[in-house]
Design a protein around this motif. Structure first.
Motif, PDB file in Angstrom:
ATOM      1  N   THR A   1       0.790  -1.288   0.131  1.00  0.00           N
ATOM      2  CA  THR A   1      -0.162  -0.027   0.040  1.00  0.00           C
ATOM      3  C   THR A   1       0.786   1.333  -0.183  1.00  0.00           C
ATOM      4  O   THR A   1       1.809   1.404   0.582  1.00  0.00           O
ATOM      5  CB  THR A   1      -0.892   0.124   1.183  1.00  0.00           C
ATOM      6  N   VAL A   2       0.638   2.259  -0.944  1.00  0.00           N
ATOM      7  CA  VAL A   2       1.348   3.401  -1.039  1.00  0.00           C
ATOM      8  C   VAL A   2       0.337   4.374  -0.402  1.00  0.00           C
ATOM      9  O   VAL A   2      -0.652   4.733  -1.179  1.00  0.00           O
ATOM     10  CB  VAL A   2       1.618   3.821  -2.378  1.00  0.00           C
TER      11      VAL A   2
ATOM     12  N   THR B   1      -0.400  11.293   1.009  1.00  0.00           N
ATOM     13  CA  THR B   1       0.481  12.317   1.963  1.00  0.00           C
ATOM     14  C   THR B   1      -0.403  13.187   2.758  1.00  0.00           C
ATOM     15  O   THR B   1      -0.060  14.085   3.590  1.00  0.00           O
ATOM     16  CB  THR B   1       1.511  13.036   1.249  1.00  0.00           C
TER      17      THR B   1
ATOM     18  N   HIS C   1       4.629  -5.570  -5.802  1.00  0.00           N
ATOM     19  CA  HIS C   1       5.898  -4.649  -5.483  1.00  0.00           C
ATOM     20  C   HIS C   1       6.325  -3.809  -6.840  1.00  0.00           C
ATOM     21  O   HIS C   1       6.566  -2.512  -6.356  1.00  0.00           O
ATOM     22  CB  HIS C   1       7.104  -5.390  -4.960  1.00  0.00           C
TER      23      HIS C   1
ATOM     24  N   ALA D   1       3.700  -1.201  -7.326  1.00  0.00           N
ATOM     25  CA  ALA D   1       3.841  -0.053  -6.131  1.00  0.00           C
ATOM     26  C   ALA D   1       4.945   0.811  -6.406  1.00  0.00           C
ATOM     27  O   ALA D   1       4.507   1.959  -6.182  1.00  0.00           O
ATOM     28  CB  ALA D   1       3.825  -0.929  -4.727  1.00  0.00           C
ATOM     29  N   ASP D   2       6.040   0.475  -7.049  1.00  0.00           N
ATOM     30  CA  ASP D   2       6.973   1.424  -7.145  1.00  0.00           C
ATOM     31  C   ASP D   2       6.584   2.384  -8.115  1.00  0.00           C
ATOM     32  O   ASP D   2       6.821   3.709  -8.176  1.00  0.00           O
ATOM     33  CB  ASP D   2       8.179   0.681  -7.687  1.00  0.00           C
TER      34      ASP D   2
ATOM     35  N   THR E   1       4.331   4.921  -6.841  1.00  0.00           N
ATOM     36  CA  THR E   1       4.943   5.740  -5.887  1.00  0.00           C
ATOM     37  C   THR E   1       5.472   7.095  -6.584  1.00  0.00           C
ATOM     38  O   THR E   1       5.683   8.035  -6.285  1.00  0.00           O
ATOM     39  CB  THR E   1       6.183   5.189  -5.080  1.00  0.00           C
ATOM     40  N   SER E   2       5.945   6.628  -7.950  1.00  0.00           N
ATOM     41  CA  SER E   2       6.640   7.655  -8.678  1.00  0.00           C
ATOM     42  C   SER E   2       5.469   8.557  -9.603  1.00  0.00           C
ATOM     43  O   SER E   2       5.880   9.683  -9.800  1.00  0.00           O
ATOM     44  CB  SER E   2       7.437   6.941 -10.065  1.00  0.00           C
TER      45      SER E   2
ATOM     46  N   ARG F   1       2.311   9.148  -7.924  1.00  0.00           N
ATOM     47  CA  ARG F   1       1.129   9.444  -6.994  1.00  0.00           C
ATOM     48  C   ARG F   1       0.788  10.914  -6.760  1.00  0.00           C
ATOM     49  O   ARG F   1       1.431  11.758  -6.919  1.00  0.00           O
ATOM     50  CB  ARG F   1       1.496   8.826  -5.564  1.00  0.00           C
TER      51      ARG F   1
ATOM     52  N   LYS G   1      -4.762   6.930  -2.131  1.00  0.00           N
ATOM     53  CA  LYS G   1      -3.998   5.662  -1.652  1.00  0.00           C
ATOM     54  C   LYS G   1      -3.998   4.698  -2.660  1.00  0.00           C
ATOM     55  O   LYS G   1      -4.816   4.485  -3.409  1.00  0.00           O
ATOM     56  CB  LYS G   1      -4.712   5.071  -0.383  1.00  0.00           C
ATOM     57  N   TYR G   2      -3.003   3.866  -2.826  1.00  0.00           N
ATOM     58  CA  TYR G   2      -2.732   3.189  -4.054  1.00  0.00           C
ATOM     59  C   TYR G   2      -2.564   1.616  -3.143  1.00  0.00           C
ATOM     60  O   TYR G   2      -1.517   1.486  -2.412  1.00  0.00           O
ATOM     61  CB  TYR G   2      -1.445   3.350  -4.830  1.00  0.00           C
TER      62      TYR G   2
ATOM     63  N   SER H   1       1.451   6.264 -15.908  1.00  0.00           N
ATOM     64  CA  SER H   1       1.583   7.425 -15.264  1.00  0.00           C
ATOM     65  C   SER H   1       0.736   8.489 -15.891  1.00  0.00           C
ATOM     66  O   SER H   1       0.009   9.218 -15.441  1.00  0.00           O
ATOM     67  CB  SER H   1       2.943   7.857 -15.632  1.00  0.00           C
TER      68      SER H   1
END
Length: 231
Positions: free
Chosen positions: A16-17, A20, A38, A41-42, A45-46, A48, A53-54, A222
């Motif tokens: 889970t990402v 913020t 995984h 998720a990376d 993160t790049s 987000r 929430k991811y 993206s």
């Protein structure tokens, strides 16, 4: 807030990402055969956004008929990759219920289903389409990358109680995909148009793209998900 991740099997180990800022939307993204959450998720993160929430769950390890019964992460068994291949109906339906449980959990925790995007790549994209079309929860959107519609012969009847007949569905497919030919993606898009409002189905192809090379796929993802969910 309520609910416990431990009560939802896939959530207890999912990557889970978190947002913020205060989380007001969720993206659930499902990986392909043999992969885990995984790597995706990376990617999340790049790209987000602070209020999203991811969630990138891991498929269970099961024997896969297509790969000589080897144990590997797989949402359901795969017997073949042609539109006429036999399918693991029980496994597909069980996997869809597990993803619906994640959606229900997020709704119970205060995120409206209309603020949840469900997406996936290859087998994960296939499961995303099936789950959305058989779910009563109305989602914000569905994204399928290089995928197909499982149990396609059961539709449109299987979607009779779906809350997503008006939900935007975006399919993206690499024209050089050696595993799931782009023609299968096009056939899926046409099938979807008989199930949901045709104007809500978008099918995009990418010349020269081999989607198993994740780098360029991440760039496409993206562009897809880097949207303002506050609108």
């Amino acid at each position: 807030m309520c609910g416990n991740n431990m009560s939802v099997p896939l959530l207890s180990e999912a990557v889970t990402v978190p947002g913020t800022e205060k989380e007001t939307a969720v993206v659930i993204f499902l990986h392909g055969l043999g992969d885990t959450g995984h790597g995706w998720a990376d990617a999340m993160t790049s790209i987000r956004l602070p209020y999203i929430k991811y969630i990138c769950p891991h498929a269970p390890r099961i024997p896969v008929t297509l790969n000589m019964k080897m144990n590997m992460p797989s949402w359901f068994d795969l017997i073949g990759l042609s539109p006429e291949s036999p399918e693991d109906e029980a496994g597909i339906k069980k996997a869809a219920e597990n993803i619906k449980a994640i959606i229900d959990h997020e709704v119970k925790n205060g995120i409206p289903s209309s603020r949840i995007i469900l997406g996936g790549f290859s087998q994960g994209g296939a499961l995303s389409l099936y789950t959305a079309l058989t779910s009563q929860q109305q989602l914000a959107a569905v994204v399928g990358l290089s995928c197909w519609l499982p149990l396609h012969k059961t539709f449109p009847q299987a979607a009779s109680g779906s809350g997503n007949k008006g939900t935007p569905i975006l399919q993206c497919h690499g024209e050089m995909d050696p595993m799931i030919p782009v023609q299968f993606g096009a056939m899926t898009a046409e099938k979807l148009k008989t199930i949901v409002s045709p104007q809500n189905v978008t099918f995009r192809t990418y010349p020269g793209l081999i989607p198993r090379r994740r780098g360029r796929v991440k760039k496409i993802l993206s562009n897809i998900l880097n949207l303002d969910c506050n609108t």
